[in-house]
Scaffold this motif. Structure first.
Motif, PDB file in Angstrom:
ATOM      1  N   GLU A 106       3.776  11.278  -3.937  1.00 15.72           N
ATOM      2  CA  GLU A 106       3.770  12.062  -2.861  1.00 15.72           C
ATOM      3  C   GLU A 106       2.367  11.676  -2.122  1.00 15.72           C
ATOM      4  N   LYS A 107       1.174  11.651  -2.861  1.00 14.38           N
ATOM      5  CA  LYS A 107       0.027  11.043  -2.265  1.00 14.38           C
ATOM      6  C   LYS A 107       0.145   9.671  -1.675  1.00 14.38           C
ATOM      7  N   LEU A 108       0.791   8.987  -2.089  1.00 17.43           N
ATOM      8  CA  LEU A 108       0.936   7.664  -1.720  1.00 17.43           C
ATOM      9  C   LEU A 108       1.677   7.590  -0.207  1.00 17.43           C
ATOM     10  N   LYS A 109       2.713   8.547  -0.488  1.00 20.44           N
ATOM     11  CA  LYS A 109       3.578   8.646   0.942  1.00 20.44           C
ATOM     12  C   LYS A 109       2.759   9.168   1.799  1.00 20.44           C
ATOM     13  N   MET A 110       1.870  10.337   1.496  1.00 16.86           N
ATOM     14  CA  MET A 110       0.876  10.760   2.799  1.00 16.86           C
ATOM     15  C   MET A 110       0.019   9.769   3.165  1.00 16.86           C
ATOM     16  N   LEU A 111      -0.729   8.980   2.323  1.00 14.00           N
ATOM     17  CA  LEU A 111      -1.553   8.036   2.800  1.00 14.00           C
ATOM     18  C   LEU A 111      -0.943   6.786   3.572  1.00 14.00           C
ATOM     19  N   LYS A 112       0.455   6.531   3.239  1.00 21.58           N
ATOM     20  CA  LYS A 112       1.038   5.498   4.140  1.00 21.58           C
ATOM     21  C   LYS A 112       1.468   6.089   5.313  1.00 21.58           C
ATOM     22  N   LYS A 113       1.847   7.313   5.524  1.00 27.31           N
ATOM     23  CA  LYS A 113       2.113   7.948   6.746  1.00 27.31           C
ATOM     24  C   LYS A 113       0.972   7.923   7.655  1.00 27.31           C
ATOM     25  N   ARG A 114      -0.308   8.330   7.117  1.00 31.97           N
ATOM     26  CA  ARG A 114      -1.408   8.442   7.870  1.00 31.97           C
ATOM     27  C   ARG A 114      -1.759   7.112   8.308  1.00 31.97           C
ATOM     28  N   ALA A 115      -1.849   5.947   7.554  1.00 33.29           N
ATOM     29  CA  ALA A 115      -2.179   4.684   7.871  1.00 33.29           C
ATOM     30  C   ALA A 115      -1.238   4.169   9.119  1.00 33.29           C
ATOM     31  N   THR A 116       0.105   4.473   9.017  1.00 34.24           N
ATOM     32  CA  THR A 116       0.936   4.360  10.190  1.00 34.24           C
ATOM     33  C   THR A 116       0.578   5.014  11.574  1.00 34.24           C
ATOM     34  N   GLU A 117       0.093   6.026  11.383  1.00 34.07           N
ATOM     35  CA  GLU A 117      -0.364   6.940  12.493  1.00 34.07           C
ATOM     36  C   GLU A 117      -1.686   6.298  12.981  1.00 34.07           C
ATOM     37  N   ASP A 118      -2.556   5.710  12.380  1.00 34.95           N
ATOM     38  CA  ASP A 118      -3.820   5.122  12.607  1.00 34.95           C
ATOM     39  C   ASP A 118      -3.292   3.730  13.438  1.00 34.95           C
ATOM     40  N   MET A 119      -2.205   3.200  13.006  1.00 34.31           N
ATOM     41  CA  MET A 119      -2.153   1.970  13.667  1.00 34.31           C
ATOM     42  C   MET A 119      -1.236   1.986  15.094  1.00 34.31           C
TER      43      MET A 119
END
Length: 285
Positions: A106-119
């Motif tokens: 779940e942590k990895l999923k949240m980090l991936k979602k945040r990285a997508t929003e940053d881009m």
């Protein structure tokens, strides 16, 4: 005895106690209570009448000493009890899943979602390559630097000629006035033309007395998404290459800071668009 119905004349005629001498050694308790007579009477502040002190009851001190005072809770204990109560309430309100530790997946999923929003606004974001076509990517890059294109450098947009705007004003039955004379001129002249004033920051934009924005710039040559999408890929590539080259030239000549990374990126973009131009020219029309 003095009460609320005692006349003021009686209060004025009452004997006054002699003023007690006060020095630096006088206790604060005496100053707080006022002057004390020898017979145990006390003169209250603000009242000249003498009131007899109530007699002390035998055993009053012992009863007072024997009386237990209620135990005061320390602030730490009260705060701890409050926090424990609030924690218990929160446990009852929050769902069971929120109280569990977040798993690694779940942590990895949240980090991936945040990285997508940053881009979201990056030019080479992965989601844009998926959602946009090659032509839309060319148009998006061109809209970011259209004023560097040779087409718009050689032909100013919007036009700067006053004759163009005067013709457009006459066509729409408008007349241009200055801000200084705005309040003194009528809304319409003898020919029925309404007054407007031009925005000094934006050439070709006017406002009327109702606050409406009137755009008299040429729409057919406007550097917008709709007009660029009407062009073929080869034309877009040529326009984008010229824009990249002029931007690189302006960067190297006028920038006061380090330009190594940005210049390298612009050169790489020029090479990439040149390959796209070759493919667009080979493609059947």
């Amino acid at each position: 005895m003095v009460d609320e119905d005692t006349p003021l004349s009686v209060l004025a005629a009452a004997p006054r106690l002699p003023a007690r001498k006060v020095d630096d050694d006088t206790p604060l308790s005496v100053l707080a209570l006022g002057s004390t007579a020898k017979n145990g009477t006390v003169a209250k502040k603000g009242i000249d009448a003498v009131v007899a002190a109530p007699p002390k009851k035998p055993g009053a001190k012992a009863s007072a000493a024997g009386k237990k005072r209620p135990r005061r809770e320390s602030p730490t204990s009260s705060s701890s009890s409050y926090s424990s109560d609030s924690d218990s309430d929160d446990r009852g309100l929050l769902p069971a899943r929120s109280r569990k530790a977040v798993s690694k997946s779940e942590k990895l999923k949240m980090l991936k979602k945040r990285a997508t929003e940053d881009m979201l606004w990056e030019e080479d974001a992965p989601y844009k390559k998926k959602d946009r076509s090659n032509k839309e990517n060319l148009v998006a890059s061109l809209l970011c630097r259209w004023w560097y294109c040779d087409e718009y450098i050689n032909n100013d947009w919007p036009p700067q000629e006053e004759e163009y705007y005067q013709a457009e004003l006459r066509r729409q039955k408008l007349r241009k006035v200055t801000i200084q004379e705005w309040e003194w001129l009528p809304e319409e002249d003898e020919q029925g033309r309404r007054k407007v004033y031009e925005l000094s920051e934006f050439r070709g934009l006017f406002r009327n007395s109702s606050g409406d924005l009137i755009d008299l710039r040429p729409k057919e040559t406007c550097p917008c998404y709709n007009n660029f999408m009407k062009k073929d890929n080869a034309t877009l590539c040529r326009m984008l290459i010229s824009a990249y080259k002029n931007q690189l030239k302006d960067l190297l000549e006028n920038c006061r800071y380090r330009t190594d990374k940005l210049a390298k990126d612009l050169k790489a973009s020029i090479t990439k668009v040149k390959h796209m131009l070759q493919e667009a020219e080979k493609a059947p029309k």
